[in-house]
Motif scaffolding. Structure first.
Motif, mmCIF file in Angstrom:
data_model
loop_
_atom_site.group_PDB
_atom_site.id
_atom_site.type_symbol
_atom_site.label_atom_id
_atom_site.label_comp_id
_atom_site.label_asym_id
_atom_site.label_seq_id
_atom_site.Cartn_x
_atom_site.Cartn_y
_atom_site.Cartn_z
ATOM 1 N N GLU A 1 0.681 -1.332 -0.017
ATOM 2 C CA GLU A 1 0.069 0.044 -0.076
ATOM 3 C C GLU A 1 0.952 1.222 0.099
ATOM 4 O OE1 GLU A 1 -3.028 2.223 2.898
ATOM 5 O OE2 GLU A 1 -3.129 0.086 2.916
ATOM 6 N N GLY A 2 0.714 2.274 -0.942
ATOM 7 C CA GLY A 2 1.495 3.352 -0.944
ATOM 8 C C GLY A 2 1.076 4.326 -0.191
ATOM 9 N N GLU A 3 1.753 5.407 0.206
ATOM 10 C CA GLU A 3 1.769 6.512 1.220
ATOM 11 C C GLU A 3 0.345 7.129 1.134
ATOM 12 O OE1 GLU A 3 4.954 9.067 1.138
ATOM 13 O OE2 GLU A 3 6.319 7.945 1.766
ATOM 14 N N ASP A 4 -0.103 6.979 -0.134
ATOM 15 C CA ASP A 4 -1.472 8.037 -0.466
ATOM 16 C C ASP A 4 -2.488 6.644 -0.623
ATOM 17 O OD1 ASP A 4 -0.615 6.817 -2.791
ATOM 18 O OD2 ASP A 4 -0.743 8.507 -4.019
ATOM 19 N N GLY A 5 -2.110 5.591 -0.116
ATOM 20 C CA GLY A 5 -3.348 4.669 -0.210
ATOM 21 C C GLY A 5 -3.517 3.854 -1.740
ATOM 22 N N LYS A 6 -2.910 4.330 -2.711
ATOM 23 C CA LYS A 6 -2.960 3.869 -3.872
ATOM 24 C C LYS A 6 -2.153 2.470 -3.973
ATOM 25 C CE LYS A 6 -3.629 8.061 -6.329
ATOM 26 N NZ LYS A 6 -2.897 9.201 -7.442
ATOM 27 N N ARG A 7 -2.347 1.558 -4.721
ATOM 28 C CA ARG A 7 -1.679 0.470 -5.124
ATOM 29 C C ARG A 7 -0.400 0.587 -5.745
ATOM 30 N NH1 ARG A 7 -2.239 -3.564 -9.043
ATOM 31 N NH2 ARG A 7 -1.966 -5.940 -8.568
ATOM 32 N N SER A 8 0.648 0.136 -5.001
ATOM 33 C CA SER A 8 1.930 0.491 -5.220
ATOM 34 C C SER A 8 2.906 -0.910 -5.246
ATOM 35 C CB SER A 8 2.713 1.403 -4.403
ATOM 36 O OG SER A 8 2.244 2.666 -4.498
ATOM 37 N N ALA A 9 3.922 -1.036 -5.761
ATOM 38 C CA ALA A 9 4.770 -2.305 -5.782
ATOM 39 C C ALA A 9 6.138 -1.913 -5.559
ATOM 40 C CB ALA A 9 4.570 -3.216 -7.111
ATOM 41 N N ILE A 10 6.855 -2.698 -4.748
ATOM 42 C CA ILE A 10 8.459 -2.589 -4.902
ATOM 43 C C ILE A 10 9.100 -3.656 -5.231
ATOM 44 C CG2 ILE A 10 8.011 -1.142 -2.536
ATOM 45 C CD1 ILE A 10 8.607 -3.629 -1.095
ATOM 46 N N PHE A 11 10.230 -3.320 -5.582
ATOM 47 C CA PHE A 11 11.340 -4.170 -6.387
ATOM 48 C C PHE A 11 12.798 -3.918 -5.796
ATOM 49 C CE2 PHE A 11 11.083 -1.640 -9.963
ATOM 50 C CZ PHE A 11 12.397 -1.597 -10.429
ATOM 51 N N PHE A 12 13.806 -4.659 -5.611
ATOM 52 C CA PHE A 12 15.045 -4.469 -5.517
ATOM 53 C C PHE A 12 15.960 -4.253 -6.741
ATOM 54 C CE2 PHE A 12 19.408 -5.141 -4.216
ATOM 55 C CZ PHE A 12 19.498 -4.408 -3.096
ATOM 56 N N ALA A 13 16.196 -2.980 -6.858
ATOM 57 C CA ALA A 13 17.130 -2.697 -8.208
ATOM 58 C C ALA A 13 18.666 -2.951 -8.017
ATOM 59 C CB ALA A 13 16.543 -1.309 -8.703
ATOM 60 N N HIS A 14 19.329 -3.412 -8.916
ATOM 61 C CA HIS A 14 20.885 -3.470 -8.853
ATOM 62 C C HIS A 14 21.265 -2.463 -9.664
ATOM 63 C CE1 HIS A 14 21.013 -7.255 -6.209
ATOM 64 N NE2 HIS A 14 19.995 -7.502 -6.848
ATOM 65 N N GLY A 15 22.351 -1.978 -9.300
ATOM 66 C CA GLY A 15 23.162 -1.068 -10.217
ATOM 67 C C GLY A 15 22.633 0.112 -10.905
ATOM 68 N N LEU A 16 21.986 0.861 -10.016
ATOM 69 C CA LEU A 16 21.328 2.074 -10.491
ATOM 70 C C LEU A 16 22.472 3.098 -10.672
ATOM 71 C CD1 LEU A 16 18.117 2.552 -8.076
ATOM 72 C CD2 LEU A 16 18.250 1.670 -10.503
ATOM 73 N N PRO A 17 22.695 3.575 -11.946
ATOM 74 C CA PRO A 17 23.958 4.520 -12.351
ATOM 75 C C PRO A 17 23.839 5.758 -11.805
ATOM 76 C CG PRO A 17 22.795 3.801 -14.239
ATOM 77 C CD PRO A 17 21.616 3.512 -13.293
ATOM 78 N N PRO A 18 25.195 6.091 -11.196
ATOM 79 C CA PRO A 18 25.337 7.638 -10.443
ATOM 80 C C PRO A 18 24.927 8.630 -11.035
ATOM 81 C CG PRO A 18 27.300 6.198 -10.673
ATOM 82 C CD PRO A 18 26.577 5.623 -11.640
ATOM 83 N N LYS A 19 24.026 9.246 -10.408
ATOM 84 C CA LYS A 19 23.528 10.570 -10.999
ATOM 85 C C LYS A 19 22.767 10.359 -12.060
ATOM 86 C CE LYS A 19 24.469 13.770 -7.760
ATOM 87 N NZ LYS A 19 23.360 14.426 -7.063
ATOM 88 N N GLY A 20 21.872 9.520 -12.414
ATOM 89 C CA GLY A 20 21.240 8.978 -13.697
ATOM 90 C C GLY A 20 20.019 8.071 -13.511
ATOM 91 N N TYR A 21 19.916 7.212 -14.406
ATOM 92 C CA TYR A 21 18.501 6.600 -14.493
ATOM 93 C C TYR A 21 18.686 5.410 -15.065
ATOM 94 C CZ TYR A 21 18.356 7.833 -19.455
ATOM 95 O OH TYR A 21 18.572 7.899 -20.899
#
Length: 572
Positions: free
Chosen positions: A188-208
């Motif tokens: 459950e998201g902060e605003d009560g909306k349906r959310s999901a979580i996952f674990f992301a590996h290797g998010l680039p520095p100052k990037g996407y």
């Protein structure tokens, strides 16, 4: 004419006075020199008073740093940089850092105004972040529906990503750039909306980085164990007693117990707080004479048990106040979070959380602005004794050779560590000059992070940033674009140099990059940008040029001194 026997007085400017003073004492061998911090033996309560205001400050600072970076990246891809709105936000943040606002020692009406100002600039900041990520995301070449994840920190980040699940997706499933399916957990998201979580590996520095979003039901590994009395993952095994405290935190990686034998962790302790003078300014050392443990447990329940994280909620009562803690344990993060909500209705109380850890050291390390300081964990002398309450920013650490424990937070500043007992100050509710100080709702997170080696070896600096700085994620529909699926705007080749600021220059379209050294280590640094650089100039914090820097296509190098702050202006 002056008075005989008295110093003569002459009117002048402060600048003239200090220039004359400089010449008077220049090269004098009798001029005393002070080494170390100038600890003020007074007003220790200002680290904690008006906790909600301090939370607004911390969140606003990081939000506007993130806004600057994301808007700078969007500007490089053709979007307009919202300099006026960013500057207005910073001016409001700085206004509320004025004495006596941020110390918590102003009258009630000041905080009524301050709350309105913070909520306004936070709303504007979030809108600017959304516009920047929308502008960047629209130019990424995406072949499938994707979650585009933005990392505003300047190092590779492995962390949990939260995103809002589209209404047409029943079973969200994430696929990375290597075609590997990643576990996904609906929450459950902060605003009560349906959310999901996952674990992301290797998010680039100052990037996407873009991850494919699919609708696919998968039975994920549920290896974590969770109950009202026991939490366990590959990093920790935790035992919880009927008072809601930890009787054991066993660190599996280091094969040792974190807590002292026979002691309990996460004790919520309430102290009578009646300083001799200055209610909201001071904590006097005798506050420790009267302590009550908050141990009236009303409810313990398991709320989450998934492939990414597990959550146990403990609800306690203290007099007329309610304390609710969501204790999170993660599949892939070696950290235990205490996400806390308090509905506080008391006066003249200092509230702390205590962890008696089995670590032998006569000094502890505390993070400050652009660095850290060491302070004693004993009361051998009057100077040691005076530092019974000290300030820190995102973390405090106690380490012996080979092992240590860091106490992290997302908006607290008061700490004390003595004889192995690590405590963080949560609330302080005096009655003058604000008669209802801290009598309101509070939300904050503090965390326990045990590690091998000291805080440098354990990566405490980065873990503190990860707790404080959010990851931004947007669901994007497939579309063509000129940008790759992953990009790093800028990064450095060493762990001890942190790029804090990326922003547009105040008087040009150049970029300002500000970084600091955090390990007390002289280092040769190489900075890599994502595209060729035309010119790099080292400048001061006012963005005035000091000297040019040699550029090799998209990189430049320099040496940084221990705890030095460096600022560069980049022409792209």
């Amino acid at each position: 004419q002056g008075i005989p026997g008295c110093p003569k007085v002459k009117m002048g400017t402060a600048g003239d006075y200090f220039r004359k003073l400089e010449q008077t004492v220049k090269d004098s061998r009798y001029l005393p020199k002070w080494v170390g911090e100038l600890y003020l033996e007074y007003h220790r309560g200002t680290y904690t008073s008006m906790a909600k205001n301090k939370r607004y400050n911390r969140k606003s600072e990081f939000l506007y740093q993130d806004t600057e970076f994301l808007s700078s990246l969007a500007m490089l891809f053709g979007r307009e940089y919202p300099q006026q709105f960013i500057n207005q936000g910073w001016e409001t943040i700085l206004l509320n850092q004025f004495h006596d606002i941020i110390p918590g020692s102003s009258i009630r009406e000041v905080y009524e105004d301050s709350t309105k100002q913070y909520e306004e600039i936070i709303g504007v900041g979030k809108e600017l972040v959304n516009k920047a990520t929308e502008g960047i995301g629209a130019q990424i070449d995406l072949k499938e529906q994707s979650v585009v994840v933005y990392n505003t920190l300047a190092f590779n980040r492995d962390d949990i990503v939260t995103f809002e699940v589209p209404s047409d997706v029943t079973y969200p499933c994430i696929v990375d750039d290597k075609g590997q399916m990643l576990p996904c957990q609906v929450v459950e998201g902060e605003d009560g909306k349906r959310s999901a979580i996952f674990f992301a590996h290797g998010l680039p520095p100052k990037g996407y980085k873009a991850f494919t979003l699919q609708d696919r039901k998968v039975d994920w590994d549920m290896s974590m164990k969770v109950s009202s009395t026991h939490l366990e993952n590959e990093y920790f095994s935790v035992e919880i007693d009927d008072k809601g405290t930890f009787t054991s935190i066993f660190d599996k990686a280091n094969m040792r117990e974190v807590l002292q034998a026979g002691q309990r962790g996460n004790q919520i302790q309430a102290f009578e707080d009646k300083p001799m003078r200055h209610d909201n300014w001071d904590i006097d050392i005798y506050y420790q004479e009267k302590m009550w443990e908050v141990d009236e447990v009303e409810k313990v329940e398991v709320l989450e048990h998934g492939p990414i994280r597990s959550r146990v909620r403990i609800q306690k009562k203290f007099m007329d106040s309610t304390i609710i803690q969501n204790i999170y344990m993660y599949k892939d993060i070696p950290r235990i979070d205490f996400d806390t909500y308090i509905d506080w209705k008391e006066d003249d109380v200092v509230l702390k959380a205590a962890f008696p850890v089995d670590v032998h050291s006569d000094k502890a390390t505390y993070e400050i602005q652009f660095g850290n300081v060491e302070r004693p964990t004993h009361w051998n002398t009057s100077w040691d004794y005076a530092r019974f309450e000290v300030c820190a920013h995102k973390w405090a650490d106690l380490s012996e050779e080979g092992f240590g424990v860091s106490l992290l937070n997302d908006c607290k500043y008061g700490h004390d560590i003595k004889d192995g007992v690590m405590r963080i100050t949560l609330l302080k509710c005096g009655k003058y000059p604000n008669p209802v100080a801290d009598r309101e709702e509070h939300r904050f997170i503090y965390s326990i992070y045990s590690h091998s080696g000291d805080w440098r070896d354990g990566g405490t600096v980065k873990m503190g940033y990860q707790l404080n700085v959010p990851i931004y994620a947007r669901v994007e529909q497939p579309h063509k674009g000129t940008l790759p699926s992953a990009l790093s705007m800028i990064g450095v080749n060493c762990d001890n140099v942190i790029i804090e600021t990326v922003k547009k220059a105040e008087d040009s379209n150049d970029l300002i990059i500000r970084m600091y050294e955090c390990y007390n280590k002289r280092t040769d640094v190489k900075v890599a940008f994502f595209k060729p650089l035309l010119k790099v100039v080292e400048c001061n914090m006012m963005e005035k040029a000091i000297q040019p820097v040699d550029v090799q296509e998209n990189t430049f190098s320099f040496q940084i001194k221990p705890y030095e702050i460096k600022t560069f202006k980049l022409t792209v």
